[in-house]
Design an enzyme around this catalytic site. Structure first.
Site, PDB file in Angstrom:
ATOM      1  N   LYS A   1      84.400  59.973  24.580  1.00  0.00           N
ATOM      2  CA  LYS A   1      84.591  59.081  25.481  1.00  0.00           C
ATOM      3  C   LYS A   1      85.299  59.633  26.826  1.00  0.00           C
ATOM      4  O   LYS A   1      86.629  60.170  26.528  1.00  0.00           O
ATOM      5  CB  LYS A   1      85.539  57.800  25.062  1.00  0.00           C
ATOM      6  CG  LYS A   1      85.424  56.580  26.000  1.00  0.00           C
ATOM      7  CD  LYS A   1      84.018  55.925  26.234  1.00  0.00           C
ATOM      8  CE  LYS A   1      83.761  54.618  25.702  1.00  0.00           C
ATOM      9  NZ  LYS A   1      82.508  54.102  25.918  1.00  0.00           N
TER      10      LYS A   1
ATOM     11  N   THR B   1      81.739  56.022  20.615  1.00  0.00           N
ATOM     12  CA  THR B   1      82.901  56.390  21.918  1.00  0.00           C
ATOM     13  C   THR B   1      83.443  55.048  22.057  1.00  0.00           C
ATOM     14  O   THR B   1      84.827  55.368  22.354  1.00  0.00           O
ATOM     15  CB  THR B   1      81.861  56.826  22.930  1.00  0.00           C
ATOM     16  OG1 THR B   1      81.226  55.839  23.429  1.00  0.00           O
ATOM     17  CG2 THR B   1      81.126  58.016  22.539  1.00  0.00           C
ATOM     18  N   ASP B   2      83.137  54.010  21.823  1.00  0.00           N
ATOM     19  CA  ASP B   2      83.844  52.744  21.763  1.00  0.00           C
ATOM     20  C   ASP B   2      85.095  52.834  20.867  1.00  0.00           C
ATOM     21  O   ASP B   2      86.213  52.315  21.271  1.00  0.00           O
ATOM     22  CB  ASP B   2      82.869  51.688  21.704  1.00  0.00           C
ATOM     23  CG  ASP B   2      83.594  50.153  22.113  1.00  0.00           C
ATOM     24  OD1 ASP B   2      84.052  50.027  23.366  1.00  0.00           O
ATOM     25  OD2 ASP B   2      84.049  49.459  20.975  1.00  0.00           O
TER      26      ASP B   2
ATOM     27  N   ARG C   1     100.771  84.205  59.721  1.00  0.00           N
ATOM     28  CA  ARG C   1      99.793  83.060  59.348  1.00  0.00           C
ATOM     29  C   ARG C   1     100.511  81.959  58.701  1.00  0.00           C
ATOM     30  O   ARG C   1     101.486  82.131  57.892  1.00  0.00           O
ATOM     31  CB  ARG C   1      98.480  83.533  59.039  1.00  0.00           C
ATOM     32  CG  ARG C   1      98.458  83.836  57.467  1.00  0.00           C
ATOM     33  CD  ARG C   1      97.078  83.956  56.811  1.00  0.00           C
ATOM     34  NE  ARG C   1      97.299  84.469  55.377  1.00  0.00           N
ATOM     35  CZ  ARG C   1      96.239  84.604  54.704  1.00  0.00           C
ATOM     36  NH1 ARG C   1      95.093  84.267  55.225  1.00  0.00           N
ATOM     37  NH2 ARG C   1      96.584  85.188  53.511  1.00  0.00           N
TER      38      ARG C   1
ATOM     39  N   GLN D   1      95.621  86.627  47.049  1.00  0.00           N
ATOM     40  CA  GLN D   1      95.403  87.139  45.634  1.00  0.00           C
ATOM     41  C   GLN D   1      96.867  87.569  45.148  1.00  0.00           C
ATOM     42  O   GLN D   1      96.992  87.535  44.063  1.00  0.00           O
ATOM     43  CB  GLN D   1      94.340  88.062  45.763  1.00  0.00           C
ATOM     44  CG  GLN D   1      92.786  88.050  45.500  1.00  0.00           C
ATOM     45  CD  GLN D   1      92.336  87.372  47.232  1.00  0.00           C
ATOM     46  OE1 GLN D   1      93.116  87.279  48.147  1.00  0.00           O
ATOM     47  NE2 GLN D   1      90.971  87.570  47.303  1.00  0.00           N
TER      48      GLN D   1
ATOM     49  N   ASN E   1      92.214  78.155  49.676  1.00  0.00           N
ATOM     50  CA  ASN E   1      92.920  78.727  50.932  1.00  0.00           C
ATOM     51  C   ASN E   1      92.789  77.645  51.907  1.00  0.00           C
ATOM     52  O   ASN E   1      91.714  77.249  52.327  1.00  0.00           O
ATOM     53  CB  ASN E   1      92.658  79.896  51.347  1.00  0.00           C
ATOM     54  CG  ASN E   1      93.453  80.459  52.371  1.00  0.00           C
ATOM     55  OD1 ASN E   1      94.202  79.964  52.984  1.00  0.00           O
ATOM     56  ND2 ASN E   1      93.539  81.828  52.454  1.00  0.00           N
TER      57      ASN E   1
ATOM     58  N   HIS F   1      93.024  76.534  55.034  1.00  0.00           N
ATOM     59  CA  HIS F   1      93.144  77.207  56.314  1.00  0.00           C
ATOM     60  C   HIS F   1      93.681  76.198  57.548  1.00  0.00           C
ATOM     61  O   HIS F   1      93.543  75.345  57.512  1.00  0.00           O
ATOM     62  CB  HIS F   1      91.725  77.696  56.769  1.00  0.00           C
ATOM     63  CG  HIS F   1      91.080  78.607  55.908  1.00  0.00           C
ATOM     64  ND1 HIS F   1      91.571  79.924  55.443  1.00  0.00           N
ATOM     65  CD2 HIS F   1      89.934  78.286  55.126  1.00  0.00           C
ATOM     66  CE1 HIS F   1      90.820  80.186  54.312  1.00  0.00           C
ATOM     67  NE2 HIS F   1      89.746  79.544  54.477  1.00  0.00           N
TER      68      HIS F   1
END
Length: 295
Positions: free
Chosen positions: A11, A56-57, A170, A222, A248, A250
Site C-alpha cells: 500500500k 493492501t487495505d 557564481r 561534484q 544544480n 542555476h
C-alpha cells in the site's frame, strides 16, 4: 521457459497524522507511509489464489492502528515496528519494506495547539526486515541551500556545442537529496534498536551536510558533493555510506544594459529547468555490503 521473477506488493502513500495531547500542549507527527511485502506469492500470480495475501487495505489499517497503539516517535522506529509486525505475524510474508516521509510542523505563535507547516526538508527512511535481520536507510530531500559566492566553474571540456561561459564567481544552489546507512545491521530483536537515537543521528548528519556546503570553496558541484559526504562520515562514526543527488539550481546574471542599468552581481534569473543533476556516493573503504533497504 517463462518463470515468475522477484515481486512484491503493498500500500503506497498512506497519509497519517498522529496528534499527541499533553494537556494544552499538543504534538504532531505527519507521515506518508508506504508498505511493501514479499514471500510465498507464486500462487497469487500464477493461479489467482489469494490465500497467502495480506491485503493492501489491511496494511493501510495496520499503519493507522499502530499509530494509535504505539504512538509515533522517531520515524525509523515506527518503520521497523511495522516491518517486523508484517513478517512475524504472517507465515507467508518473508520480507517487508516500509518507507516513510515525515513533514515538519512548527508551533504557531507560542500556542500549544496551533501549527504552521515548516519550511524544513522532508525527512525519510526505508526499513527492510526479513525475519532475521533489519536494515535501515535514513535520509532527507528538499533541503534547499544556496551560497552567494565562493563558487567557480571553469576549465571544462569545450566542443562545438559548448556555449556556457567560464565563471570565477557564481551563485551555487541546490535542493539536497541524501540517504545514508548505518554500519550496524540490526538483528531480529527489536530491543536492540531501542538504544539507537535516530533523532540525534539525523540532526548530526543534517548539520554535517550544511556545514560542508557552507564551508567548501567550490570549483564544481561534484567537489561540493564529495565534501558533504566526507563531512558526514567524519562527524558521524555510525554512518558508513552516503548517497547524494544535487540538482544544480542555476542562477543566471540578468543583462540590464538594454535598460541603461549595470548589474554588479545583484540581479539573477533563477531557472527551474533544465538543470544539471549531480549524483554520487561517498563511503568508507571498509563499509559492509549494502542491504536490501537500498532497493
Amino acid at each position: 521457459m517463462i518463470i515468475l521473477g522477484p515481486n512484491r506488493y503493498g500500500k503506497a502513500e498512506t497519509r497519517v497524522v498522529r496528534v499527541t495531547r499533553h494537556g494544552d500542549v499538543h504534538h504532531i507527527k505527519d507521515l506518508n507511509v508506504s508498505t511493501s511485502l514479499s514471500g510465498e506469492m507464486a500462487d497469487v500470480h500464477l493461479t489467482g489464489d489469494n490465500s497467502a495475501v495480506l491485503t493492501t487495505d489491511a496494511q493501510k489499517n495496520t499503519v493507522f492502528a499502530f499509530a494509535r497503539k504505539h504512538g509515533v516517535g522517531a520515524v525509523e522506529d515506527f518503520a521497523l515496528l511495522l516491518a517486523r509486525h508484517f513478517v512475524d505475524s504472517r507465515p507467508t510474508i518473508h520480507r517487508a519494506r516500509v518507507a516513510i516521509e515525515e513533514y515538519a510542523w512548527e508551533r504557531n505563535a507560542g500556542s500549544g495547539h496551533s501549527f504552521v507547516r515548516s519550511g524544513r526538508e522532508v525527512r525519510t527512511c526505508v526499513a527492510h526486515y526479513d525475519g532475521s535481520a533489519a536494515w535501515m536507510v535514513c535520509g532527507l530531500r528538499d533541503l534547499v541551500v544556496l551560497n552567494t559566492t565562493n563558487s567557480e566553474f571553469w576549465g571544462f571540456v569545450k566542443d562545438e556545442y559548448t556555449t556556457l561561459p567560464e565563471t570565477r564567481d557564481r551563485i551555487l544552489a541546490t535542493a539536497v537529496e541524501a540517504s545514508w546507512r548505518h554500519s550496524a545491521v540490526s538483528s531480529a530483536d527489536p530491543d536492540e534498536d531501542g538504544a539507537k537515537n535516530w533523532d540525534k543521528s539525523y540532526e548530526s548528519v543534517r548539520q554535517a551536510l550544511l556545514t560542508a556546503f557552507a564551508g567548501t570553496y567550490s570549483l564544481s558541484l561534484q567537489q561540493t558533493l564529495y565534501a558533504m559526504g566526507a563531512r558526514v562520515l567524519a562527524d558521524c562514526p555510525e554512518i558508513c555510506e552516503v548517497r547524494l543527488a544535487l540538482p544544480n539550481r542555476h542562477h543566471f546574471l540578468v543583462d540590464l544594459a538594454p535598460f541603461g542599468l549595470d548589474n554588479p552581481d545583484e540581479v539573477y534569473l533563477a531557472a527551474d529547468r533544465p538543470y544539471g543533476l549531480i549524483e554520487g556516493t561517498v563511503l568508507r573503504d571498509d563499509a559492509p555490503a549494502a542491504g536490501p533497504a537500498w532497493e
